[in-house]
Design a protein around this motif. Structure first.
Motif, short mmCIF file in Angstrom:
data_model
loop_
_atom_site.label_atom_id
_atom_site.label_comp_id
_atom_site.label_asym_id
_atom_site.label_seq_id
_atom_site.Cartn_x
_atom_site.Cartn_y
_atom_site.Cartn_z
N ILE A 45 -83.78 -42.20 11.70
CA ILE A 45 -84.84 -42.66 10.81
C ILE A 45 -86.06 -41.75 10.91
CG2 ILE A 45 -85.99 -44.20 12.49
CD1 ILE A 45 -86.38 -46.18 10.14
N SER A 46 -86.16 -41.01 12.00
CA SER A 46 -87.27 -40.08 12.17
C SER A 46 -87.27 -38.99 11.09
CB SER A 46 -87.19 -39.41 13.56
OG SER A 46 -85.98 -38.69 13.70
N VAL A 47 -86.08 -38.68 10.54
CA VAL A 47 -85.99 -37.59 9.55
C VAL A 47 -86.65 -37.98 8.22
CG1 VAL A 47 -84.44 -36.10 8.24
CG2 VAL A 47 -83.97 -36.58 10.65
N PRO A 48 -86.26 -39.08 7.56
CA PRO A 48 -86.96 -39.43 6.32
C PRO A 48 -88.43 -39.77 6.54
CG PRO A 48 -85.36 -41.13 6.93
CD PRO A 48 -85.10 -39.96 7.79
N LEU A 49 -88.79 -40.21 7.76
CA LEU A 49 -90.20 -40.51 8.04
C LEU A 49 -91.07 -39.25 8.02
CD1 LEU A 49 -90.01 -43.22 10.86
CD2 LEU A 49 -90.60 -43.55 8.45
N ILE A 50 -90.45 -38.08 8.20
CA ILE A 50 -91.19 -36.82 8.13
C ILE A 50 -91.87 -36.70 6.76
CG2 ILE A 50 -90.96 -34.29 8.07
CD1 ILE A 50 -88.71 -34.58 10.13
N GLY A 51 -91.25 -37.28 5.74
CA GLY A 51 -91.79 -37.19 4.39
C GLY A 51 -93.04 -38.01 4.15
N PHE A 52 -93.48 -38.76 5.17
CA PHE A 52 -94.66 -39.61 5.00
C PHE A 52 -95.89 -39.08 5.74
CE2 PHE A 52 -91.14 -42.41 4.07
CZ PHE A 52 -91.61 -43.17 3.01
N THR A 53 -95.76 -37.93 6.40
CA THR A 53 -96.89 -37.45 7.19
C THR A 53 -97.02 -35.93 7.14
OG1 THR A 53 -97.91 -37.47 9.40
CG2 THR A 53 -95.52 -37.31 9.30
N GLN A 54 -98.25 -35.47 7.33
CA GLN A 54 -98.53 -34.05 7.50
C GLN A 54 -99.21 -33.80 8.84
OE1 GLN A 54 -100.46 -32.19 4.06
NE2 GLN A 54 -99.75 -33.87 2.74
N ASN A 55 -99.30 -34.85 9.66
CA ASN A 55 -99.94 -34.75 10.97
C ASN A 55 -99.03 -34.04 11.96
OD1 ASN A 55 -100.50 -35.86 13.82
ND2 ASN A 55 -102.35 -36.45 12.70
N TRP A 56 -99.52 -32.97 12.57
CA TRP A 56 -98.71 -32.16 13.48
C TRP A 56 -98.20 -32.96 14.67
CZ3 TRP A 56 -95.56 -28.81 15.25
CH2 TRP A 56 -95.58 -28.42 16.59
N ASN A 57 -99.04 -33.79 15.27
CA ASN A 57 -98.64 -34.56 16.44
C ASN A 57 -97.52 -35.55 16.12
OD1 ASN A 57 -100.58 -33.36 18.22
ND2 ASN A 57 -102.17 -34.64 17.32
N ILE A 58 -97.62 -36.20 14.97
CA ILE A 58 -96.57 -37.15 14.57
C ILE A 58 -95.28 -36.41 14.24
CG2 ILE A 58 -95.91 -38.87 12.85
CD1 ILE A 58 -98.86 -39.61 12.60
N LEU A 59 -95.42 -35.26 13.57
CA LEU A 59 -94.24 -34.46 13.25
C LEU A 59 -93.52 -34.00 14.52
CD1 LEU A 59 -95.61 -32.28 10.33
CD2 LEU A 59 -93.80 -33.99 10.17
N PHE A 60 -94.29 -33.63 15.52
CA PHE A 60 -93.73 -33.21 16.81
C PHE A 60 -92.85 -34.32 17.39
CE2 PHE A 60 -93.85 -32.77 21.42
CZ PHE A 60 -93.60 -31.43 21.60
N ILE A 61 -93.36 -35.54 17.38
CA ILE A 61 -92.62 -36.69 17.91
C ILE A 61 -91.36 -36.96 17.09
CG2 ILE A 61 -92.71 -39.18 18.31
CD1 ILE A 61 -95.72 -38.81 18.90
N LEU A 62 -91.49 -36.93 15.77
CA LEU A 62 -90.35 -37.22 14.89
C LEU A 62 -89.23 -36.19 15.05
CD1 LEU A 62 -92.22 -38.29 11.62
CD2 LEU A 62 -91.04 -39.78 13.25
N LEU A 63 -89.60 -34.92 15.15
CA LEU A 63 -88.59 -33.87 15.31
C LEU A 63 -87.88 -33.98 16.66
CD1 LEU A 63 -90.58 -30.91 13.72
CD2 LEU A 63 -88.53 -32.00 12.79
N LEU A 64 -88.61 -34.35 17.70
CA LEU A 64 -87.99 -34.56 19.02
C LEU A 64 -87.08 -35.79 19.00
CD1 LEU A 64 -90.74 -33.73 21.67
CD2 LEU A 64 -88.87 -32.30 20.86
N MET A 65 -87.50 -36.82 18.30
CA MET A 65 -86.68 -38.03 18.19
C MET A 65 -85.31 -37.73 17.60
SD MET A 65 -89.20 -41.10 16.87
CE MET A 65 -87.76 -42.08 16.38
N GLU A 66 -85.27 -36.86 16.61
CA GLU A 66 -83.98 -36.53 15.98
C GLU A 66 -83.04 -35.88 16.99
OE1 GLU A 66 -80.99 -34.18 14.71
OE2 GLU A 66 -82.85 -33.04 14.83
#
Length: 413
Positions: free
Chosen positions: A93-114
């Motif tokens: 679910i972290s992958v489609p959630l990437i489409g909801f943010t441009q924040n680097w810190n959140i993106l870092f977490i989402l990419l690691l989650m995958e």
């Protein structure tokens, strides 16, 4: 009519589950391979530095392999393989959630989650799949079909973003975010398939009392560790496509579009050969009458790996294309026979641990080999790269025959 009836009989519950697992792999690849094909570009548009991108993907790959060891051990210890499968795939679910943010810190977490999700589910899924296939369908066929459908998903997934860019005639942040959000559809289908397969396996009792029988075995046997060493050295000399693509680009041997086309060809070869070698693995087991008879297929790996740098590191285009085909064949055997063999040399209740150790050794070999060959390439030492590959593959060949000798002694005793 009789032929039709015999075909229906062959579509057993076990075969159905293996096909469904293949669809699960396909949908999983649609989600995360789509993202992996555009993550770098998206981060670039957002102004993330190359150093930050390298850091996040480096940490992600390390966690993706290291955590497989822990996930395998704990899934075996508690016998809760399905929890790891559901949680691991659910983290996509972290992958489609990437489409909801441009924040680097959140993106870092989402990419690691995958990547963490991939680590959690892989040993458990391979354990369940091998348990269903064992003594019912054929482990080689099961993993061969998995790899074929897996590659189909890996090819189809990035086409989602390609279609969005083509239809909108734009490639800005809104288009990237739309692509990520679209992956929610594949994710929902994926979780529905997993739920259905889980219920079907339990209802049809497709994993028999093998776990209880295997409890007598207290630890992984010595042959497993020899096999792991063979895997490490056979993979250590493997020239990955990132390295090949870098060489082709640096030497201006082929246009960028042709390089990506060659990668697509390699994936196609991988998918086709996966089914062929998977069936060959099962047939060898039947022909020899030995559970480990299919391991003979692995003799091809070090020999094919050994010739790859002699094909791809020169400037002859025909040799380069041949090398790409060899690359696809080797990848196919890695993903099918190497994984199938784990099931035949480990007891069921230690299989998650076995796959965890295997994946860790495999990932470490890819990392060390790629880093070392990249360093030598920067020093313009292609000759030493070839010598390195030859040396480690000779070690792999020796380890293979040591393993075969010990297996023959065990079977004759």
């Amino acid at each position: 009519m009789e032929e039709l009836g015999s075909r229906k009989k062959r579509i057993t519950p076990a075969v159905t589950v293996i096909i469904l697992f293949g669809i699960i792999s396909l949908l999983g690849d649609v989600v995360y391979e789509s993202a992996r094909s555009v993550n770098g570009q998206y981060l670039n548009i957002l102004g993330v530095s190359a150093a930050q991108v390298g850091l996040i993907f480096g940490i992600g790959e390390f966690l993706g392999y290291f955590l497989r060891l822990l996930a395998g051990i704990f899934s075996d210890k508690h016998g809760k393989h399905w929890i790891y499968i559901f949680v691991g795939y659910g983290m996509l679910i972290s992958v489609p959630l990437i489409g909801f943010t441009q924040n680097w810190n959140i993106l870092f977490i989402l990419l690691l989650m995958e990547r963490i999700g991939k680590a959690l589910r892989s040993p458990a899924k391979d354990t369940i799949l091998s348990g269903v296939a064992e003594n019912q369908v054929g482990i080689g066929f099961a993993f061969g079909l998995q790899e074929a459908l897996d590659q189909l998903g890996a090819f189809a997934g990035p086409m989602i973003f390609t279609a969005i860019f083509f239809l909108t005639q734009k490639n800005g942040i809104p288009q990237y975010q739309l692509g990520y959000k679209t992956l929610f559809i594949a994710l929902v289908l994926l979780m529905l398939f997993i739920t259905f397969v889980h219920r079907k396996i339990r209802r049809d009792n497709l994993i028999p009392q093998v776990a209880k029988r295997d409890r007598k075995a207290k630890k992984l046997q010595r042959i497993f560790w020899i096999y792991t060493a063979f895997t490490f050295f056979a993979t250590l000399g493997f020239v990955n496509f990132s390295f090949i693509g870098y060489h082709l680009k640096a030497q201006e041997l082929l246009p960028d579009g042709t390089i990506t086309l060659l990668y697509a060809i390699a994936m196609g070869v991988d998918a086709v050969v996966a089914l062929i070698v998977g069936l060959a693995y099962d047939r060898l087991k039947k022909k020899t009458g030995k559970k480990t008879g299919g391991l003979l297929v692995l003799t091809a790996v070090p020999f094919l790996t050994l010739v790859m740098p002699f094909l791809v590191l020169f400037q002859n285009k025909a040799l380069i294309i041949a090398g790409i085909v060899v690359f696809g064949v080797v990848m196919s055997v890695h993903e099918t026979i190497m994984r199938s063999a784990i099931a035949d040399i480990t007891p069921f209740h230690k299989r998650g641990t076995g796959y965890g150790v295997f994946n860790t050794a495999y990932g470490l070999a890819l990392f060390v080999g790629a880093a070392f060959m990249g360093w030598l390439y920067d020093l313009q030492q292609s000759g030493i790269i070839m010598g390195f590959v030859v040396a480690v593959e000779i070690v792999a060949i020796v380890l293979f025959f040591i393993m075969r000798h010990k297996l023959l002694r065990k079977e004759l005793s």
